[in-house]
Design a protein around this motif. Structure first.
Motif, PDB file in Angstrom:
ATOM      1  N   ASN A  31       1.003  -1.138   0.099  1.00  0.00           N
ATOM      2  CA  ASN A  31       0.144  -0.093  -0.363  1.00  0.00           C
ATOM      3  C   ASN A  31       1.015   0.683  -0.169  1.00  0.00           C
ATOM      4  N   TYR A  32       1.742   0.749   0.536  1.00  0.00           N
ATOM      5  CA  TYR A  32       2.857   3.057   0.519  1.00  0.00           C
ATOM      6  C   TYR A  32       4.755   2.496   0.218  1.00  0.00           C
ATOM      7  N   ILE A  33       5.034   2.847  -0.628  1.00  0.00           N
ATOM      8  CA  ILE A  33       6.504   3.064  -0.711  1.00  0.00           C
ATOM      9  C   ILE A  33       6.496   4.331  -0.718  1.00  0.00           C
ATOM     10  N   LEU A  34       8.399   3.963   0.461  1.00  0.00           N
ATOM     11  CA  LEU A  34       8.916   5.543   0.451  1.00  0.00           C
ATOM     12  C   LEU A  34      10.220   5.109  -0.279  1.00  0.00           C
ATOM     13  N   ASN A  35      10.424   6.520  -0.763  1.00  0.00           N
ATOM     14  CA  ASN A  35      11.317   6.423  -1.708  1.00  0.00           C
ATOM     15  C   ASN A  35      12.435   7.353  -0.977  1.00  0.00           C
ATOM     16  N   ASN A  36      14.345   6.678  -0.969  1.00  0.00           N
ATOM     17  CA  ASN A  36      15.086   7.835  -0.725  1.00  0.00           C
ATOM     18  C   ASN A  36      15.908   7.985  -1.933  1.00  0.00           C
ATOM     19  N   SER A  37      16.185  10.184  -1.934  1.00  0.00           N
ATOM     20  CA  SER A  37      17.542   9.666  -2.471  1.00  0.00           C
ATOM     21  C   SER A  37      18.281  10.992  -2.016  1.00  0.00           C
ATOM     22  N   PHE A  38      19.664  11.125  -2.090  1.00  0.00           N
ATOM     23  CA  PHE A  38      20.486  11.669  -0.795  1.00  0.00           C
ATOM     24  C   PHE A  38      21.246  12.624  -2.485  1.00  0.00           C
ATOM     25  N   GLY A  39      21.250  13.090  -1.395  1.00  0.00           N
ATOM     26  CA  GLY A  39      23.020  14.293  -2.502  1.00  0.00           C
ATOM     27  C   GLY A  39      24.024  14.824  -2.022  1.00  0.00           C
ATOM     28  N   MET A  40      25.013  15.912  -2.997  1.00  0.00           N
ATOM     29  CA  MET A  40      26.002  16.333  -1.793  1.00  0.00           C
ATOM     30  C   MET A  40      25.719  17.589  -1.594  1.00  0.00           C
ATOM     31  N   LEU A  41      26.692  17.985  -0.630  1.00  0.00           N
ATOM     32  CA  LEU A  41      26.115  19.023  -0.075  1.00  0.00           C
ATOM     33  C   LEU A  41      24.997  18.716   1.085  1.00  0.00           C
ATOM     34  N   GLY A  42      24.733  17.432   1.710  1.00  0.00           N
ATOM     35  CA  GLY A  42      23.612  16.983   2.645  1.00  0.00           C
ATOM     36  C   GLY A  42      22.712  17.514   2.281  1.00  0.00           C
ATOM     37  N   ILE A  43      21.864  16.851   0.439  1.00  0.00           N
ATOM     38  CA  ILE A  43      20.722  17.542   0.675  1.00  0.00           C
ATOM     39  C   ILE A  43      19.309  15.697   0.477  1.00  0.00           C
ATOM     40  N   ASN A  44      18.407  15.506   1.658  1.00  0.00           N
ATOM     41  CA  ASN A  44      18.346  14.482   1.450  1.00  0.00           C
ATOM     42  C   ASN A  44      16.370  14.455   0.967  1.00  0.00           C
ATOM     43  N   SER A  45      15.699  13.575   0.546  1.00  0.00           N
ATOM     44  CA  SER A  45      14.944  14.141   0.174  1.00  0.00           C
ATOM     45  C   SER A  45      13.902  12.411   0.397  1.00  0.00           C
ATOM     46  N   ALA A  46      12.952  11.709   0.339  1.00  0.00           N
ATOM     47  CA  ALA A  46      12.072  10.947   0.951  1.00  0.00           C
ATOM     48  C   ALA A  46      10.700  11.259   0.086  1.00  0.00           C
ATOM     49  N   LEU A  47      10.138  10.406  -0.468  1.00  0.00           N
ATOM     50  CA  LEU A  47       8.858  10.347  -0.698  1.00  0.00           C
ATOM     51  C   LEU A  47       8.109   9.351  -0.473  1.00  0.00           C
ATOM     52  N   ILE A  48       6.510   9.038  -0.540  1.00  0.00           N
ATOM     53  CA  ILE A  48       5.935   8.562   0.180  1.00  0.00           C
ATOM     54  C   ILE A  48       4.459   8.297  -1.318  1.00  0.00           C
ATOM     55  N   VAL A  49       4.265   7.288  -1.991  1.00  0.00           N
ATOM     56  CA  VAL A  49       3.403   7.048  -1.864  1.00  0.00           C
ATOM     57  C   VAL A  49       2.038   6.044  -1.483  1.00  0.00           C
TER      58      VAL A  49
END
Lengths: 428, 81
Positions: free
Chosen positions: A405-423
């Motif tokens: 029912n739920y997926i969490l997608n992580n994507s991180f990057g240089m300079l310390g940017i983090n993102s998480a998306l839930i569908v």
């Protein structure tokens, strides 16, 4: 300021909202090193088919890289391909495929209400390097510097090429967000739809990075460039003997709409976006911060109105670097300590690191789990690094887990940017 | 170099810059822009390629002399001499 924002900003995504406040994915166009549409890509992920090969890189010789083999001229003339960039070409292919997949009545769509928001890790390195190389080959004759260099290297270039190709007159720009770009592009589209700025958002991420030697040289200088005599085994996140990143190109663009619009036209709905978060480590240029990564995931889960045990699948950023995989593994262990039912996978073993496209592509690779109940495996783990051990980590073999029912997608990057998306699996 | 050689050099460059176009049916006396989908940036590319491939320089004030295949040959031939 907050009191002046539209009322829906006071709601938590995922709580009871009317259909104009729910954002859904209705089309997907993608190209990855191991597939040029979602079906090919998913099959390759389930069957552990790598798209990473050896390629000749200027000055450096044979290196492992993930290159895409989509038809550049399916939607673009040879002349405009020559004038534009590889990132633009990838974007045009993905955008056209996404629109076709969405079955939007494109000729009837008000193009001034379509927005293009694409995440990028970087843009312009390829074009600048090519100009310098050409000039160097011609006795430093600066008059050979191309008049196309400016339009090719402005930061909005890949998104702008999409608008030129599809006669879109709404807003377009890219989101410079390192390797969190794919998620960030999607998040931007959600926000613009909620603001009412556009009715259709073409969102995702794109990368042409392997076309420049500089990124290979820079990762080599950091001791973080993947290598293996068998290129298909070079990218091996979470493996004890991993030795760095396999640099790849790719793109993934989604059609996003408000649920109310999607329902009106009986659109196929892949997923509903119910939560997201972006934060910053404020720690280091390249080294990650697992505490901030936990905060990012938890913020997204809170925004979705969920608890951690509601998440069925977490797709890791897992790039194959020593420090990065350990930090994220710690973060996922901590973030999901209270859940025994959350499964975890990763995608870069198959495709390498598609940079700005990574987040959007890796999410796409997991969306079919809503239908088939299977978690695709991460690949190339011969000996799991004990520091990367995570409860319910799925690697080398797909895992059937039933209802997703739920997926969490992580994507991180240089300079310390983090993102998480839930569908969320779409339910009316 | 013969006029035919110069003509071929120009055609080769145009073929690379406008790869979707058929250059085999061009009328040498008619404007290239009337016959092909070429814009001002394409003409800058033609000038650039002449410089890169053949070390032939075309000053900006002479760009109008590249309007037709005929005028290209007439203008460029002395530079290839």
């Amino acid at each position: 300021m907050i009191s002046k924002l539209p009322f829906f900003f006071h709601f938590t995504l995922g709580m009871t909202m009317n259909d104009t406040q729910r954002i859904v994915m209705t089309g997907i166009g993608l190209t990855a090193p191991n597939g040029n549409n979602l079906s090919e890509f998913r099959n390759a992920l389930l069957n552990c088919q790598s798209g990473v090969k050896h390629a000749e890189i200027r000055y450096m010789g044979q290196q492992v890289a993930g290159l895409c083999d989509f038809d550049e001229f399916k939607y673009q003339s040879k002349k405009l391909r020559r004038r534009g960039t590889r990132a633009g070409s990838i974007s045009i292919y993905c955008a056209n495929e996404a629109i076709a997949d969405s079955a939007l009545p494109w000729s009837d769509i008000d193009k001034s209400m379509v927005g293009v928001y694409l995440g990028i890790t970087e843009h312009g390195n390829v074009e600048t390097e090519n100009e310098i190389y050409d000039m160097h080959q011609n006795n430093l004759d600066w008059k050979l510097w191309s008049p196309h260099h400016n339009p090719r290297t402005v930061a909005n270039s890949p998104a702008g090429e999409v608008t030129l190709n599809l006669n879109i007159t709404g807003p377009h720009y890219t989101l410079g967000s390192a390797c969190a770009g794919g998620n960030v592009g999607i998040i931007q589209g959600v926000q613009q739809l909620l603001l009412g700025e556009v009715d259709v958002a073409l969102v995702g991420g794109v990368s042409e990075s392997p076309q420049t030697f500089g990124i290979f040289a820079a990762f080599a200088a950091q001791g973080a460039l993947a290598h293996h005599e068998d290129a298909s085994k070079a990218s091996r996140p979470m493996d004890k003997n991993r030795n760095g990143i396999a640099i790849s190109e790719g793109g993934c663009i989604y059609v996003l709409e408000r649920l109310s619009d999607a329902k009106k036209r009986n659109a196929k709905i892949y997923a509903e976006i119910v939560g997201y978060a972006i934060n910053s480590d404020a720690t280091d240029f390249v080294n990650p911060n697992s505490e901030r990564q936990v905060q990012c995931m938890h913020k997204a889960i809170k925004r979705a109105g969920l608890k951690v045990s509601d998440i069925d699948i977490v797709n890791m950023h897992a790039t194959g670097t020593g420090a990065g995989d350990i930090s994220e593994s710690r973060a996922v262990r901590d973030a999901f300590a209270d859940s025994d039912r959350t499964y975890v996978n990763f995608t870069k073993g198959h495709i390498g690191h598609c940079m700005g496209a990574a987040g959007a592509l890796e999410l796409a690779g997991n969306l079919p789990s809503f239908v088939d109940g299977v978690v695709h495996p991460g690949m190339n783990v011969t000996e799991l690094d004990p520091d990367c051990a995570i409860k319910n980590l799925v690697f080398n073999e797909p895992k059937h887990i039933g209802e997703v029912n739920y997926i969490l997608n992580n994507s991180f990057g240089m300079l310390g940017i983090n993102s998480a998306l839930i569908v969320k699996k779409y339910t009316a | 170099m013969t006029a035919a050689n110069v003509r071929q050099i120009v055609l080769d460059i145009i073929s690379d810059i406008a790869p979707d176009e058929d250059v085999s049916t061009l009328d040498d006396s008619k404007s290239l822009r009337e016959q092909l989908d070429l814009d001002s940036m394409d003409f800058l590319d033609i000038v650039m390629e002449l410089r890169k491939r053949h070390k032939v320089e075309v000053p900006q004030e002479d760009y109008p002399k590249l309007a037709t295949l005929e005028s290209c040959v007439s203008y460029l031939s002395p530079k290839f001499a």
